[in-house]
Design an enzyme around this catalytic site. Sequence first.
Site, PDB file in Angstrom:
ATOM      1  CB  SER A 143      66.529  26.190  62.181  1.00  0.00           C
ATOM      2  OG  SER A 143      65.254  25.714  61.796  1.00  0.00           O
ATOM      3  CE1 TYR A 156      64.528  25.933  67.418  1.00  0.00           C
ATOM      4  CE2 TYR A 156      63.532  26.188  65.253  1.00  0.00           C
ATOM      5  CZ  TYR A 156      64.425  25.555  66.092  1.00  0.00           C
ATOM      6  OH  TYR A 156      65.224  24.543  65.597  1.00  0.00           O
TER       7      TYR A 156
HETATM    8  P1  NDP Z   1      67.438  16.896  70.082  1.00  0.00           P
HETATM    9  O1  NDP Z   1      66.438  17.346  71.087  1.00  0.00           O
HETATM   10  O2  NDP Z   1      67.476  15.483  69.682  1.00  0.00           O
HETATM   11  O3  NDP Z   1      68.889  17.329  70.522  1.00  0.00           O
HETATM   12  C1  NDP Z   1      69.151  18.538  71.145  1.00  0.00           C
HETATM   13  C2  NDP Z   1      70.454  18.408  71.881  1.00  0.00           C
HETATM   14  O4  NDP Z   1      70.720  19.663  72.529  1.00  0.00           O
HETATM   15  C3  NDP Z   1      70.438  17.325  72.930  1.00  0.00           C
HETATM   16  O5  NDP Z   1      71.626  16.589  72.863  1.00  0.00           O
HETATM   17  C4  NDP Z   1      70.359  18.096  74.239  1.00  0.00           C
HETATM   18  O6  NDP Z   1      71.081  17.389  75.233  1.00  0.00           O
HETATM   19  C5  NDP Z   1      71.098  19.377  73.863  1.00  0.00           C
HETATM   20  N1  NDP Z   1      70.766  20.473  74.760  1.00  0.00           N
HETATM   21  C6  NDP Z   1      69.585  21.061  75.016  1.00  0.00           C
HETATM   22  N2  NDP Z   1      69.710  21.989  75.961  1.00  0.00           N
HETATM   23  C7  NDP Z   1      71.027  21.988  76.305  1.00  0.00           C
HETATM   24  C8  NDP Z   1      71.795  22.726  77.238  1.00  0.00           C
HETATM   25  N3  NDP Z   1      71.253  23.664  78.016  1.00  0.00           N
HETATM   26  N4  NDP Z   1      73.116  22.468  77.330  1.00  0.00           N
HETATM   27  C9  NDP Z   1      73.693  21.523  76.566  1.00  0.00           C
HETATM   28  N5  NDP Z   1      73.016  20.802  75.666  1.00  0.00           N
HETATM   29  C10 NDP Z   1      71.706  21.035  75.551  1.00  0.00           C
HETATM   30  O7  NDP Z   1      67.168  17.832  68.819  1.00  0.00           O
HETATM   31  P2  NDP Z   1      67.930  17.971  67.406  1.00  0.00           P
HETATM   32  O8  NDP Z   1      68.995  16.990  67.288  1.00  0.00           O
HETATM   33  O9  NDP Z   1      66.867  18.026  66.388  1.00  0.00           O
HETATM   34  O10 NDP Z   1      68.528  19.453  67.534  1.00  0.00           O
HETATM   35  C11 NDP Z   1      69.881  19.765  67.316  1.00  0.00           C
HETATM   36  C12 NDP Z   1      69.967  21.143  66.693  1.00  0.00           C
HETATM   37  O11 NDP Z   1      69.400  21.129  65.394  1.00  0.00           O
HETATM   38  C13 NDP Z   1      69.230  22.236  67.473  1.00  0.00           C
HETATM   39  O12 NDP Z   1      69.994  23.405  67.484  1.00  0.00           O
HETATM   40  C14 NDP Z   1      67.963  22.422  66.647  1.00  0.00           C
HETATM   41  O13 NDP Z   1      67.424  23.705  66.818  1.00  0.00           O
HETATM   42  C15 NDP Z   1      68.510  22.212  65.257  1.00  0.00           C
HETATM   43  N6  NDP Z   1      67.494  21.896  64.257  1.00  0.00           N
HETATM   44  C16 NDP Z   1      66.745  20.745  64.330  1.00  0.00           C
HETATM   45  C17 NDP Z   1      65.785  20.478  63.376  1.00  0.00           C
HETATM   46  C18 NDP Z   1      64.934  19.262  63.413  1.00  0.00           C
HETATM   47  O14 NDP Z   1      63.987  19.162  62.617  1.00  0.00           O
HETATM   48  N7  NDP Z   1      65.187  18.286  64.256  1.00  0.00           N
HETATM   49  C19 NDP Z   1      65.550  21.419  62.274  1.00  0.00           C
HETATM   50  C20 NDP Z   1      66.401  22.575  62.274  1.00  0.00           C
HETATM   51  C21 NDP Z   1      67.335  22.798  63.245  1.00  0.00           C
HETATM   52  P3  NDP Z   1      70.726  17.339  76.803  1.00  0.00           P
HETATM   53  O15 NDP Z   1      69.235  17.356  76.922  1.00  0.00           O
HETATM   54  O16 NDP Z   1      71.368  16.057  77.231  1.00  0.00           O
HETATM   55  O17 NDP Z   1      71.407  18.532  77.380  1.00  0.00           O
END
Ligand code: NDP
Length: 246
Positions: A143, A156
């Site tokens: 990130s 975070y």
């Molecule tokens: P979302 O919340 O849309 O997606 C997050 C994903 O992580 C979901 O599919 C969720 O699936 C999964 N997840 C969460 N906890 C668990 C767990 N314990 N085990 C398995 N899967 C898990 O957010 P984003 O798509 O935005 O995030 C994806 C990545 O990108 C993250 O690492 C985030 O930190 C990073 N990021 C995002 C930014 C943004 O602006 N959106 C900016 C910078 C980085 P489920 O709940 O089904 O388990």
Amino acid sequence: MQNQIKDKVVVITGASSGIGKVIAKAMAKNGAKVVLGARRKNQMQTIVDEIRNNGGAGVFLETDVTKRTDVLDLVDLALKTYGYLDAIVNNAGISELSRMDELDVEGWDKMIDVNLKGVLYGMAAAIPIFKAQKEGHIVNIISTSGIKIVQMQAVYASTKNAVRTITEAFRQESDGTIRITGISPGFVKTGLVDEMENQEMKKVILKKMEQFAINPEAIANAVIYAISQPKDVEVGDIVIRPSAQN
Ligand code: NDP
């Protein structure tokens, strides 16, 4: 460049929504065989159905990345289904933003477990396979919040910077047969803050997302770019922000 991922077997964590979902769909569209892991099965079923209906290949497994055995099972599914593992995208992540003095210790624990330990478990599951194959690619989704330090994101950003550190250390340790890429997105339109406990912070982030967040396709394109490189080329760090993000 993109057809170079055809038939590659790629595990993607956090593939039930947001960036992970779009990575899975974009890779499958370009001919990769995708293996989706996350906790929400129904969402992944829908994504895999769509991939298959469009002529692609994909499977999924209910996976909690905070459980090492779940992540091992996910990687094992890739081997059992497709006989190989070309890459793992450690994308699962959560954000619980708050001031340090609010002492959201529960939120800190959750972020450390998912954002840091989850990535480590992904690497620990894939590395032995990559060693045996004498090739493999790890992509860690980090990130920009670890690059520009701002208030409310202390823990975070720390989890993300720990992953940045691990990614660079692994790059140095690897003899080159296992490649590693760190991708740092800025604001991306996803449901990342949907579950955020701190309502005040949630409002601030949602407003920024509305104002200038970019689509997850920009991140998926970067993953495809990194994985498409010839064996002797390693893409180390990619930072992708909305042009308007300061
Ligand atoms: P979302 O919340 O849309 O997606 C997050 C994903 O992580 C979901 O599919 C969720 O699936 C999964 N997840 C969460 N906890 C668990 C767990 N314990 N085990 C398995 N899967 C898990 O957010 P984003 O798509 O935005 O995030 C994806 C990545 O990108 C993250 O690492 C985030 O930190 C990073 N990021 C995002 C930014 C943004 O602006 N959106 C900016 C910078 C980085 P489920 O709940 O089904 O388990």
